[in-house]
Enzyme design. Structure first.
Site: not given
Length: 283
Positions: A40, A113, A150
């Site tokens: 990431e 995300k 994540c």
């Protein structure tokens, strides 16, 4: 499929970070990698530890310099690359975005995300607008990739929605580490919980999972331990906690079909009884 993972320790020198990533990509491609996954926000230090408006200068457009750089490399080496970028969509509008580059250098797709944390040391809500592209896998020449990022990894709903749309693999570029104030035992519980929840997604959906984390000290210690799990949650590879890694993991992509025949979870889902799942909490 031969999957390359790069677990790297970053510094404040973004040029050096990217050069080392490119060297590692070249190395893995020479070893036969077909798909290469980066961690990431791999171009820079993990800047979300503080709220500082100057850090928005790190963002870039998509397409932009990084998609051009890694796209050229994907085309030259004939590999698919999963990148993770700080996207500048418009003035004052930024995302944490994964971009998948096809082996011809084009952008196969991107994922913004969706789940954005706001915890001590992870002040991501200051920087990132929640994604608006939904949970949709990205079709590539090496398969249909369910790319998440994540904090998304803690949410079974995200993994399930990717699986229901034909994802053949779940991929999680990650930046997660130890709180220096926690005891060693608590740190290890958190690290193992991080692995366990994603291995659970593998089992529940009958899919391999690839998680690539940062490593090294950036004011707090990223715990590395990047891993690849098979469709029964079995560990196919686990990286060390404190070392950089560029390695290839061979994953039998045919195994998912057989596992789903043994454990037909998708067949037995009670979709008629799940309406309440969209509520925040049920009193």
């Amino acid at each position: 499929m031969k999957i390359g993972i790069i677990q790297q320790h970053n510094t404040a020198d973004m040029t050096d970070n990217k050069e080392r990533l490119c060297d590692s990509i070249r190395y893995l491609a020479c070893q036969g990698a077909e798909l290469i996954v980066l961690q990431e926000l791999h171009n820079s230090l993990y800047f979300c530890q503080v709220e500082n408006v100057d850090n928005f200068d790190l963002a870039e457009t998509i397409p932009g310099p990084s998609t051009e750089l890694f796209g050229r490399l994907a085309k030259e080496l004939q590999v698919v690359i999963v990148t993770s970028l700080f996207e500048r969509r418009a003035p004052g509008l930024y995302h944490n975005t994964a971009v998948v580059l096809e082996r011809d250098g084009t952008i196969a797709g991107k994922y913004r995300k969706m789940h954005i944390p706001d915890d001590p040391g992870y002040y991501e809500k200051f920087y990132f607008t929640p994604g608006d592209l939904g949970f949709h896998p990205i079709k590539t020449s090496v398969g249909c990739l369910g790319v998440l990022v994540c904090w998304d990894q803690w949410y079974p709903e995200a993994a399930r929605l990717m699986a229901l749309q034909g994802a053949e693999m779940l991929i999680y570029p990650t930046a997660i580490g130890y709180d220096n104030g926690d005891t060693h035992d608590e740190q290890q519980r958190q690290r193992r919980a991080w692995q366990t929840v994603m291995r659970g997604h593998a089992v529940a959906n009958g899919l391999p999972v690839v998680a690539v984390n940062r490593v090294g000290d950036e004011n707090f210690l990223f715990w590395g331990t990047s891993f690849v799990a098979g469709p029964q949650g079995e560990m196919l590879y686990e990286a060390p906690e404190h070392e950089e890694v560029s390695t290839i993991v061979d994953v039998d992509m045919r195994r998912s079909e057989q596992v789903r025949r043994w454990w037909p979870f998708l067949r037995d889902r009670r979709i008629d009884a799940y309406a309440d799942i969209i509520q925040r909490f049920i009193d």
